[in-house]
Every structure is written in C-alpha cells, then in structure tokens.
Design a protein around this motif. Structure first.
Motif, PDB file in Angstrom:
ATOM      1  N   ARG A   1      18.962 -13.101 -14.736  1.00 40.55           N
ATOM      2  CA  ARG A   1      18.330 -12.193 -13.773  1.00 40.55           C
ATOM      3  C   ARG A   1      16.817 -12.336 -13.865  1.00 40.55           C
ATOM      4  O   ARG A   1      16.226 -12.206 -14.941  1.00 40.55           O
ATOM      5  N   VAL A   2      16.198 -12.606 -12.734  1.00 35.43           N
ATOM      6  CA  VAL A   2      14.756 -12.845 -12.741  1.00 35.43           C
ATOM      7  C   VAL A   2      14.025 -11.526 -12.988  1.00 35.43           C
ATOM      8  O   VAL A   2      14.443 -10.470 -12.515  1.00 35.43           O
ATOM      9  N   PRO A   3      12.932 -11.552 -13.756  1.00 37.22           N
ATOM     10  CA  PRO A   3      12.242 -10.308 -14.142  1.00 37.22           C
ATOM     11  C   PRO A   3      11.267  -9.828 -13.076  1.00 37.22           C
ATOM     12  O   PRO A   3      10.038  -9.819 -13.286  1.00 37.22           O
ATOM     13  N   LEU A   4      11.765  -9.413 -11.922  1.00 34.03           N
ATOM     14  CA  LEU A   4      10.901  -8.867 -10.884  1.00 34.03           C
ATOM     15  C   LEU A   4      10.352  -7.512 -11.326  1.00 34.03           C
ATOM     16  O   LEU A   4      11.093  -6.671 -11.850  1.00 34.03           O
ATOM     17  N   ARG A   5       9.068  -7.290 -11.096  1.00 28.23           N
ATOM     18  CA  ARG A   5       8.432  -6.050 -11.511  1.00 28.23           C
ATOM     19  C   ARG A   5       7.443  -5.592 -10.453  1.00 28.23           C
ATOM     20  O   ARG A   5       6.885  -6.408  -9.717  1.00 28.23           O
ATOM     21  N   LEU A   6       7.236  -4.285 -10.415  1.00 27.58           N
ATOM     22  CA  LEU A   6       6.212  -3.668  -9.580  1.00 27.58           C
ATOM     23  C   LEU A   6       5.111  -3.147 -10.499  1.00 27.58           C
ATOM     24  O   LEU A   6       5.366  -2.309 -11.373  1.00 27.58           O
ATOM     25  N   VAL A   7       3.922  -3.650 -10.319  1.00 27.87           N
ATOM     26  CA  VAL A   7       2.773  -3.162 -11.073  1.00 27.87           C
ATOM     27  C   VAL A   7       2.040  -2.172 -10.175  1.00 27.87           C
ATOM     28  O   VAL A   7       1.493  -2.548  -9.141  1.00 27.87           O
ATOM     29  N   VAL A   8       2.059  -0.903 -10.553  1.00 24.62           N
ATOM     30  CA  VAL A   8       1.435   0.161  -9.766  1.00 24.62           C
ATOM     31  C   VAL A   8      -0.011   0.307 -10.231  1.00 24.62           C
ATOM     32  O   VAL A   8      -0.268   0.480 -11.432  1.00 24.62           O
ATOM     33  N   ARG A   9      -0.948   0.257  -9.284  1.00 20.16           N
ATOM     34  CA  ARG A   9      -2.359   0.289  -9.624  1.00 20.16           C
ATOM     35  C   ARG A   9      -3.106   1.277  -8.731  1.00 20.16           C
ATOM     36  O   ARG A   9      -2.721   1.515  -7.591  1.00 20.16           O
ATOM     37  N   GLN A  10      -4.160   1.807  -9.273  1.00 22.25           N
ATOM     38  CA  GLN A  10      -5.119   2.613  -8.525  1.00 22.25           C
ATOM     39  C   GLN A  10      -6.461   1.883  -8.601  1.00 22.25           C
ATOM     40  O   GLN A  10      -7.138   1.927  -9.620  1.00 22.25           O
TER      41      GLN A  10
ATOM     42  N   GLU B   1       0.844  -1.193   0.000  1.00 23.30           N
ATOM     43  CA  GLU B   1       0.000   0.000   0.000  1.00 23.30           C
ATOM     44  C   GLU B   1       0.887   1.253   0.000  1.00 23.30           C
ATOM     45  O   GLU B   1       1.757   1.406   0.849  1.00 23.30           O
ATOM     46  N   LEU B   2       0.651   2.145  -0.942  1.00 23.05           N
ATOM     47  CA  LEU B   2       1.424   3.380  -1.040  1.00 23.05           C
ATOM     48  C   LEU B   2       0.678   4.578  -0.480  1.00 23.05           C
ATOM     49  O   LEU B   2       1.284   5.470   0.106  1.00 23.05           O
ATOM     50  N   GLY B   3      -0.620   4.629  -0.644  1.00 22.98           N
ATOM     51  CA  GLY B   3      -1.394   5.762  -0.182  1.00 22.98           C
ATOM     52  C   GLY B   3      -2.129   6.415  -1.331  1.00 22.98           C
ATOM     53  O   GLY B   3      -1.847   6.159  -2.514  1.00 22.98           O
ATOM     54  N   ALA B   4      -3.080   7.279  -0.989  1.00 21.60           N
ATOM     55  CA  ALA B   4      -3.889   7.992  -1.985  1.00 21.60           C
ATOM     56  C   ALA B   4      -4.626   7.018  -2.895  1.00 21.60           C
ATOM     57  O   ALA B   4      -4.854   7.306  -4.073  1.00 21.60           O
ATOM     58  N   GLY B   5      -4.994   5.854  -2.318  1.00 20.67           N
ATOM     59  CA  GLY B   5      -5.706   4.865  -3.117  1.00 20.67           C
ATOM     60  C   GLY B   5      -4.852   4.124  -4.113  1.00 20.67           C
ATOM     61  O   GLY B   5      -5.379   3.436  -5.001  1.00 20.67           O
TER      62      GLY B   5
ATOM     63  N   TYR C   1      11.043 -16.099   5.150  1.00 17.21           N
ATOM     64  CA  TYR C   1      12.351 -16.562   4.672  1.00 17.21           C
ATOM     65  C   TYR C   1      13.374 -15.427   4.639  1.00 17.21           C
ATOM     66  O   TYR C   1      14.459 -15.602   4.088  1.00 17.21           O
ATOM     67  N   GLY C   2      13.018 -14.288   5.203  1.00 16.57           N
ATOM     68  CA  GLY C   2      13.944 -13.156   5.229  1.00 16.57           C
ATOM     69  C   GLY C   2      13.866 -12.251   4.016  1.00 16.57           C
ATOM     70  O   GLY C   2      14.720 -11.373   3.851  1.00 16.57           O
ATOM     71  N   SER C   3      12.846 -12.418   3.181  1.00 17.82           N
ATOM     72  CA  SER C   3      12.708 -11.572   1.994  1.00 17.82           C
ATOM     73  C   SER C   3      12.118 -10.224   2.393  1.00 17.82           C
ATOM     74  O   SER C   3      11.180 -10.152   3.198  1.00 17.82           O
ATOM     75  N   THR C   4      12.651  -9.154   1.826  1.00 23.09           N
ATOM     76  CA  THR C   4      12.198  -7.796   2.141  1.00 23.09           C
ATOM     77  C   THR C   4      12.125  -6.964   0.862  1.00 23.09           C
ATOM     78  O   THR C   4      12.761  -7.294  -0.155  1.00 23.09           O
ATOM     79  N   LEU C   5      11.374  -5.888   0.944  1.00 23.13           N
ATOM     80  CA  LEU C   5      11.246  -4.931  -0.164  1.00 23.13           C
ATOM     81  C   LEU C   5      11.150  -3.538   0.434  1.00 23.13           C
ATOM     82  O   LEU C   5      10.368  -3.300   1.355  1.00 23.13           O
ATOM     83  N   THR C   6      11.952  -2.608  -0.085  1.00 25.53           N
ATOM     84  CA  THR C   6      11.956  -1.233   0.389  1.00 25.53           C
ATOM     85  C   THR C   6      11.745  -0.299  -0.790  1.00 25.53           C
ATOM     86  O   THR C   6      12.503  -0.344  -1.772  1.00 25.53           O
ATOM     87  N   LEU C   7      10.703   0.531  -0.677  1.00 25.44           N
ATOM     88  CA  LEU C   7      10.364   1.497  -1.710  1.00 25.44           C
ATOM     89  C   LEU C   7      10.231   2.877  -1.091  1.00 25.44           C
ATOM     90  O   LEU C   7      10.213   3.036   0.126  1.00 25.44           O
ATOM     91  N   ALA C   8      10.124   3.861  -1.951  1.00 32.46           N
ATOM     92  CA  ALA C   8       9.770   5.222  -1.536  1.00 32.46           C
ATOM     93  C   ALA C   8       8.847   5.781  -2.610  1.00 32.46           C
ATOM     94  O   ALA C   8       8.988   5.465  -3.793  1.00 32.46           O
ATOM     95  N   TRP C   9       7.909   6.611  -2.176  1.00 29.55           N
ATOM     96  CA  TRP C   9       6.950   7.145  -3.138  1.00 29.55           C
ATOM     97  C   TRP C   9       6.509   8.538  -2.701  1.00 29.55           C
ATOM     98  O   TRP C   9       6.696   8.948  -1.558  1.00 29.55           O
ATOM     99  N   ARG C  10       5.925   9.254  -3.647  1.00 29.22           N
ATOM    100  CA  ARG C  10       5.322  10.556  -3.380  1.00 29.22           C
ATOM    101  C   ARG C  10       4.330  10.849  -4.501  1.00 29.22           C
ATOM    102  O   ARG C  10       4.460  10.301  -5.615  1.00 29.22           O
ATOM    103  N   PRO C  11       3.322  11.672  -4.233  1.00 29.42           N
ATOM    104  CA  PRO C  11       2.442  12.105  -5.328  1.00 29.42           C
ATOM    105  C   PRO C  11       3.246  12.882  -6.363  1.00 29.42           C
ATOM    106  O   PRO C  11       4.072  13.733  -6.018  1.00 29.42           O
TER     107      PRO C  11
END
Length: 221
Positions: free
Chosen positions: A91-100, A38-42, A160-170
């Motif tokens: 390299r595995v194709p990890l992706r972030l799909v951003v949705r509203q 969850e990032l915020g603003a829906g 299993y110790g997997s983590t993800l760190t992001l940053a976001w802003r409007p």
C-alpha cells in the motif's frame, strides 16, 4: 439497545459522507503530485506520495490504479493457506500534510473515513516572541472521504481520472462522537469465559493486585 463495542471496528455499510458542519472539497488531480488543496482560513493541505522508485512509475501504465479508497471499504478475503511472496511495493504511503502558510500543522494518512484534528499535540507558542507572532496556529479537523490515484498522476501532470475528496471544518467545537465506556475490570471478570478474550498476563496482574489490595486492607485494620 446500546451499540456493541466491536461496532467501531466494522466496515461501514454505506459510503462515507461528510459529517454535518463540514465543508466538502473535491478536486481532480490534474497537476500531478504533490497536489495542493485549499481548505480555507489560510489553511491548505498538500497530497504527497513519498517514493524513491521513479523507474517503476515510468514503466507503469498511466491508467493503472495506484491507490483508491474503495480498497478500505471492501471486505478482505480469507488469507491463503500458503503465504504469498511479498510484493516490492504494498500500500503506497499517501499522506496529507496540513499547513498554515509555511507552518506544518499535521500529517494525515489517507484512510477512508479518518478524522484528524491538526495540530493534535497542542500549539507550539514562543513565549519570547511578540504577541503578533506568538499567536496560536489555526486548528482544523479534516475528514478523508474518497480518493482515486492513477500512475500517470504520480509521474506528472495530466488528466488521468485521479480525484481527491475531503471535508474540513475549524476545530472550534467539542467532539460529537463517543465510544462506549470501558467495562469495569471486576464486572468483566464475572462474565462467562465464552464472552471475554484475555491474555495470560491480564488475569495474573489482576489477581496480584486483588491480593495486594486485600493484604493492604488487613494491614490498615
């Protein structure tokens, strides 16, 4: 001293940090993939790994590292003289799909330090829709900071110790980073040969355009 143009291609000397004005989000991937953030603003992001090799993940050690942002920050060794046999999976194709809601705003590949505005192609607005439905989607800017993915997280839920760190802003501000302006081609041509890299096509095209402009000036006279 102005920044050297090649600086933008070099690896950062310090760990990647969230820029000013961004909200940092760090989550443990204990529910497996896909994982919702969850990032915020829906708006939310979904971490996915498109792969059709289910048997490989079942046979892999759950604590084996599948992908990590540390690989993007370590220097690459010189390639061997004899090319190695290509692996089945690189390299595995990890992706972030951003949705509203159910609307997809964009797809962001996982690369350390990558900044991406979603959507980045202009909001698709239906002119025939009512005003309530024709509203433009929310635009957000996402920065990929760090991640660590183990094989057990790909297989299913568990810690299993997997983590993800992001940053976001409007995305309601102008960009705050700018690259050096391009060098004028005529100034670049006057630099010593040791300080420029050019293809065989480039000088020929420049020479042709120079002669053509010179001929046109004579015609106009």
């Amino acid at each position: 001293m102005p920044p050297f143009p090649i600086d933008r291609y070099l690896l950062p000397e310090t760990p990647i940090e969230a820029p000013a004005g961004f909200t940092e989000v760090r989550q443990n991937l204990t529910a497996g993939l896909p994982h919702r953030v969850e990032l915020g603003a829906g708006v939310h992001a979904v971490l996915i790994l498109p792969t059709g090799l289910a048997r490989q993940w079942l046979a892999t050690d759950p604590l084996a590292v599948v992908s990590t942002s540390a690989d993007d920050l370590t220097p690459r060794p010189a390639p061997p003289a004899t090319p190695r046999t290509p692996a089945l999976v690189g390299r595995v194709p990890l992706r972030l799909v951003v949705r509203q809601g159910t609307r997809i705003l964009g797809s962001v590949p996982l690369a350390a330090g990558l900044r991406r505005v979603c959507p980045d192609a202009g909001p698709p607005v239906d002119a025939t829709a009512p005003p309530a439905r024709a509203a433009a989607p929310v635009a957000v800017e996402v920065v990929v900071l760090a991640w660590l993915l183990h094989a057990g997280t790909v297989r299913g839920s568990g810690d299993y110790g997997s983590t993800l760190t992001l940053a976001w802003r409007p995305a309601d501000h102008a960009v705050d980073t700018f690259g050096p302006p391009p060098i004028n081609e005529f100034v670049w041509r006057r630099r010593p040969p040791a300080q420029r890299v050019e293809s065989e096509l480039g000088p020929g095209r420049l020479r042709y355009r120079y002669l053509l402009d010179k001929k046109m000036r004579r015609v106009l006279r």
